[in-house]
Design a protein around this motif. Structure first.
Motif, PDB file in Angstrom:
ATOM      1  N   UNK A   1       4.435   0.879 -19.866  1.00 17.67           N
ATOM      2  CA  UNK A   1       4.783   2.302 -19.962  1.00 17.67           C
ATOM      3  C   UNK A   1       5.451   2.613 -21.296  1.00 17.67           C
ATOM      4  N   UNK A   2       6.319   1.727 -21.755  1.00 12.29           N
ATOM      5  CA  UNK A   2       6.957   1.921 -23.055  1.00 12.29           C
ATOM      6  C   UNK A   2       5.926   1.907 -24.171  1.00 12.29           C
ATOM      7  N   UNK A   3       5.008   0.953 -24.117  1.00  9.09           N
ATOM      8  CA  UNK A   3       3.987   0.854 -25.156  1.00  9.09           C
ATOM      9  C   UNK A   3       3.040   2.051 -25.100  1.00  9.09           C
ATOM     10  N   UNK A   4       2.647   2.453 -23.904  1.00  5.61           N
ATOM     11  CA  UNK A   4       1.762   3.612 -23.768  1.00  5.61           C
ATOM     12  C   UNK A   4       2.467   4.870 -24.264  1.00  5.61           C
ATOM     13  N   UNK A   5       3.727   5.047 -23.898  1.00  6.91           N
ATOM     14  CA  UNK A   5       4.478   6.219 -24.372  1.00  6.91           C
ATOM     15  C   UNK A   5       4.543   6.214 -25.887  1.00  6.91           C
TER      16      UNK A   5
ATOM     17  N   UNK B   1      10.881   6.480 -31.533  1.00  3.80           N
ATOM     18  CA  UNK B   1       9.779   5.588 -31.201  1.00  3.80           C
ATOM     19  C   UNK B   1      10.123   4.127 -31.437  1.00  3.80           C
ATOM     20  N   UNK B   2      10.805   3.837 -32.546  1.00  3.52           N
ATOM     21  CA  UNK B   2      11.109   2.427 -32.823  1.00  3.52           C
ATOM     22  C   UNK B   2      12.047   1.836 -31.770  1.00  3.52           C
ATOM     23  N   UNK B   3      12.897   2.668 -31.159  1.00  2.00           N
ATOM     24  CA  UNK B   3      13.780   2.176 -30.096  1.00  2.00           C
ATOM     25  C   UNK B   3      12.980   1.820 -28.850  1.00  2.00           C
ATOM     26  N   UNK B   4      11.996   2.617 -28.536  1.00  2.00           N
ATOM     27  CA  UNK B   4      11.153   2.357 -27.369  1.00  2.00           C
ATOM     28  C   UNK B   4      10.385   1.054 -27.559  1.00  2.00           C
ATOM     29  N   UNK B   5       9.839   0.865 -28.747  1.00  2.00           N
ATOM     30  CA  UNK B   5       9.115  -0.370 -29.021  1.00  2.00           C
ATOM     31  C   UNK B   5      10.060  -1.571 -29.018  1.00  2.00           C
ATOM     32  N   UNK B   6      11.279  -1.404 -29.515  1.00  2.00           N
ATOM     33  CA  UNK B   6      12.267  -2.496 -29.507  1.00  2.00           C
ATOM     34  C   UNK B   6      12.623  -2.901 -28.075  1.00  2.00           C
ATOM     35  N   UNK B   7      12.741  -1.937 -27.174  1.00  2.00           N
ATOM     36  CA  UNK B   7      13.033  -2.252 -25.773  1.00  2.00           C
ATOM     37  C   UNK B   7      11.863  -3.025 -25.161  1.00  2.00           C
ATOM     38  N   UNK B   8      10.638  -2.592 -25.446  1.00  3.71           N
ATOM     39  CA  UNK B   8       9.459  -3.299 -24.933  1.00  3.71           C
ATOM     40  C   UNK B   8       9.444  -4.741 -25.432  1.00  3.71           C
TER      41      UNK B   8
ATOM     42  N   UNK C   1       5.237   8.388 -17.246  1.00  2.85           N
ATOM     43  CA  UNK C   1       3.894   7.973 -16.939  1.00  2.85           C
ATOM     44  C   UNK C   1       3.392   8.587 -15.637  1.00  2.85           C
ATOM     45  N   UNK C   2       4.295   8.836 -14.698  1.00  3.97           N
ATOM     46  CA  UNK C   2       3.829   9.357 -13.409  1.00  3.97           C
ATOM     47  C   UNK C   2       3.232  10.748 -13.548  1.00  3.97           C
ATOM     48  N   UNK C   3       3.556  11.468 -14.623  1.00  2.00           N
ATOM     49  CA  UNK C   3       3.001  12.801 -14.834  1.00  2.00           C
ATOM     50  C   UNK C   3       1.841  12.810 -15.819  1.00  2.00           C
ATOM     51  N   UNK C   4       1.431  11.639 -16.278  1.00  2.00           N
ATOM     52  CA  UNK C   4       0.316  11.562 -17.213  1.00  2.00           C
ATOM     53  C   UNK C   4      -0.934  12.113 -16.534  1.00  2.00           C
TER      54      UNK C   4
END
Length: 100
Positions: free
Chosen positions: A51-55, A73-80, A1-4
């Motif tokens: 950040x996870x949701x935005x990513x 992607x599903x792993x990122x959403x699961x962590x969120x 996100x810091x480089x968005x």
């Protein structure tokens, strides 16, 4: 996100912090392996969750997402979702202790 490539104001709307705040949080998380667990306040947890949701929403194809972040992607959403669940369980535990 810091480089968005968005303004600080836009990033603040998306994840709750500007580029510098996101950078400081990333540095704090990067040091977790060296110093042990990191304790985040609500603002820090919000930034990680957001950040996870935005990513998850930034890259449209699963393949491009994996190539860019090395995660599915599903792993990122699961962590969120796990972050929210952990906070809720902590809150429920605190309520139980107060009522005893």
């Amino acid at each position: 996100m810091e480089d968005l490539p968005v303004s600080d104001d836009a990033l603040c709307i998306q994840v709750g912090q500007d580029h510098m705040g996101v950078r400081r949080l990333r540095e704090q998380l990067d040091q977790a392996s060296e110093r042990g667990p990191v304790v985040l306040d609500k603002a820090g947890l919000h930034t990680v969750h957001a950040s996870l949701v935005v990513a998850w929403n930034q890259v449209l194809s699963e393949e491009a997402f994996y190539r860019r972040l090395s995660f599915f992607r599903e792993n990122v959403l699961a962590v969120a979702q796990a972050i929210v669940q952990a906070v809720e369980e902590t809150h429920a535990g605190e309520e139980t202790l107060r009522n005893q």
